[in-house]
Design an enzyme around this catalytic site. Structure first.
Site: not given
Ligand code: NAD
Length: 501
Positions: A152, A176, A179, A229, A284, A386
């Site tokens: 997000f 994808k 959401e 994450s 991040c 985090e």
């Molecule tokens: P998230 O992991 O909750 O979601 C990321 C994506 O995975 C979304 O599209 C979501 O729909 C999907 N998803 C969520 N749970 C899932 C599951 N159980 N099974 C399959 N798909 C699933 O992350 P978020 O809250 O949207 O974003 C924040 C996180 O992203 C933080 O941890 C941040 O540090 C990380 N991030 C990392 C970088 C990097 O380059 N290292 C960059 C930006 C954000």
């Protein structure tokens, strides 16, 4: 009150309403109200989109690379023309202030510019005379259908990191997006169509775990790029690799800023405040851990830091005077507040408490005030994990050796910074620290588009970074041809050079 608008998939160049009957709420973080509902795809809808992408991909790959690049040039122009509209839309679902929303789009646009160079970057190599009459050459070819799953917190930049490079290389793409803020990714796909991208080459399918699993299991998806994450990143990496796909999966972060006694503390405080609290800490590459070296540095830092934090005023995301906006959701605000309580329970000193911050007139918005902890120690869970909110933790270190061990031993290894005037100390630190991206007097060391982005340890699974040459390599496969042309009558004739008679 009007019913929330519906956000649909974008497949084969048009908006496609969901068929699963499931939708997810999209909030306005400023007010806490549901402003839209997004379709959540069932596996079959994802599979249908892959079928469409698969049909569109060969013709796209066969278009010459310059023609593909021209679409991206036009897309870049459209991004510039639509910057304001996109920034307002992005800010309304994410909650980041307009200046940050523009930054989000601009950093994606930088990668689009990089991807415009794909005709050059995809070129192979050639060796004449590798053996008697034998030449060897290599070429980079598209993989086919590839997919991106995005978080997000950068709903414009991260999709563009992925699809602009993949599409420039001749792949078809399934995106994808998160959401939580799905509108900008759809808008980007519409602008790609307007730029001349053939239908079916870029498709946006919304959803949660079911859609993601369908991506990971689909035989026709050859590579998956993920950012989110760490627990999910690890899952994506394992399941995708088990299905014999290429996978790059970037995860969470806990970035440290080491502050040496000789650092310019006024500059450090400005950098720290922006990097720890900007975008409500939902980056991040944020800097949520400050490590002053020596007690005297810690005291001087606090003296300068406290008044600056006092000046920070969160506000609604369209307020040009707001330092930062609300966090993305109520659940996320509650999570951040739980971590603040955990820090208190673990014995850290809570110097500034941002809980229960209320913005007048926006009492239901997802706001958190700036929060500061001192005397945080490595054994605390609130330090190990985090938080992803406007929370800065100070961990005091006796000397550089002790300070450098903190990011090196931390499970995450995305970014790190050192603030100093001592070139040798900075050089040693950059060389030895066990982290993927290092800033020297640069608080958020996000590499430019033509370098590559990627962390180490739990911050990234797989061995390919985002964008730069790593991106080109990730989205192409290399083929090496060893050729020999035996001389014979027919061949000799074919080599007759035409004359001008
Ligand atoms: P998230 O992991 O909750 O979601 C990321 C994506 O995975 C979304 O599209 C979501 O729909 C999907 N998803 C969520 N749970 C899932 C599951 N159980 N099974 C399959 N798909 C699933 O992350 P978020 O809250 O949207 O974003 C924040 C996180 O992203 C933080 O941890 C941040 O540090 C990380 N991030 C990392 C970088 C990097 O380059 N290292 C960059 C930006 C954000």
């Amino acid at each position: 009150m009007p019913s929330p608008r519906a956000i649909h998939h974008f497949v084969n160049g048009r908006s496609v309403p969901g068929a699963s009957g499931r939708m997810s709420d999209v909030f306005d973080p400023n007010t806490g109200r549901v402003q839209a509902r997004v379709d959540m795809a069932a596996a079959q809808e994802l599979n249908d989109a892959v079928g469409i992408a698969k049909s569109a991909q060969p013709a796209w790959a066969a278009a010459n690379p310059q023609r593909r690049a021209r679409v991206l040039f036009r897309f870049k122009q459209l991004l510039e023309e639509n910057m304001n509209e996109l920034a307002v839309l992005l800010s309304s679902e994410h909650g980041k202030v307009i200046a940050d929303a523009k930054g989000d789009i601009q950093r994606g646009l930088d990668v689009v510019e990089f991807a415009c160079g794909a005709p050059h970057l995809m070129k192979g190599e050639y060796t004449e005379g590798a053996g008697p009459g034998i030449d060897v050459y290599s070429m980079r070819q598209a993989l086919g259908v590839v997919a991106g799953i995005t978080p997000f917190n950068f709903p414009a930049m991260i999709p563009m990191w992925m699809f602009s490079v993949a599409i420039a290389c001749g792949n078809a793409f399934i995106l994808k997006p998160s959401e939580k803020d799905p509108s900008v990714p759809v808008r980007l796909a519409e602008l790609m169509k307007e730029a001349g991208l053939p239908d079916g080459v870029l498709n946006v399918v919304h959803g949660g775990k079911e859609a993601v699993d369908a991506i990971l299991d689909h035989e026709d998806i050859k590579a998956v790029s993920f950012v989110g994450s760490s627990d999910v990143a690890r899952y994506i990496y394992s399941r995708g690799a088990a299905a014999a796909k290429r996978v790059q999966a970037m995860g969470g972060a806990k970035n440290h800023g080491v502050i040496m006694p000789d650092a310019d503390l006024d500059q450090v405080v400005r950098d720290l405040v922006g990097a720890a609290y900007g975008s409500a800490g939902e980056r991040c590459m944020a800097l949520p851990v400050a490590v002053p070296v020596g007690e005297d540095t810690a005291e001087r830092l606090l003296e300068k830091l406290l008044p600056e934090i006092g000046k920070l005023t969160p506000g609604i995301s369209t307020d040009p005077d707001a330092a930062y906006g609300p966090v993305v959701s109520r659940a996320h605000r509650e999570r951040v507040e739980r971590y603040i309580q955990m820090g208190v329970d673990e014995g850290a000193d809570l110097i500034i408490d941002g809980r229960n911050f209320e913005l007048q007139g926006h009492e239901n918005g997802f706001f958190i005030g700036p929060t500061l902890f001192d005397h945080v120690t490595v054994d605390m869970r609130s330090y190990q994990e985090e938080i992803f909110g406007p929370v800065l933790q100070i961990v005091r270190a006796g000397d550089l050796e002790e300070a450098a061990k903190l990011p090196t031993r931390h499970p995450y290894g995305n970014g790190v910074a050192i603030f100093t005037r001592n070139g040798l100390a900075a050089r040693e630190f950059a060389s030895r620290v066990n982290v993927g991206m290092v800033g020297v007097n640069v608080p958020i060391p996000v590499p430019v588009a033509y370098h590559t982005f990627g962390g180490w340890k739990h911050s990234a699974f797989g061995n390919a970074n985002q964008h730069g040459m790593e991106g080109i390599r990730f989205f192409t496969k290399i083929k090496t041809v060893t050729q020999r042309w035996p001389s014979g009558k027919l061949t000799d004739q074919a080599f007759v050079i035409p004359t001008m008679d």
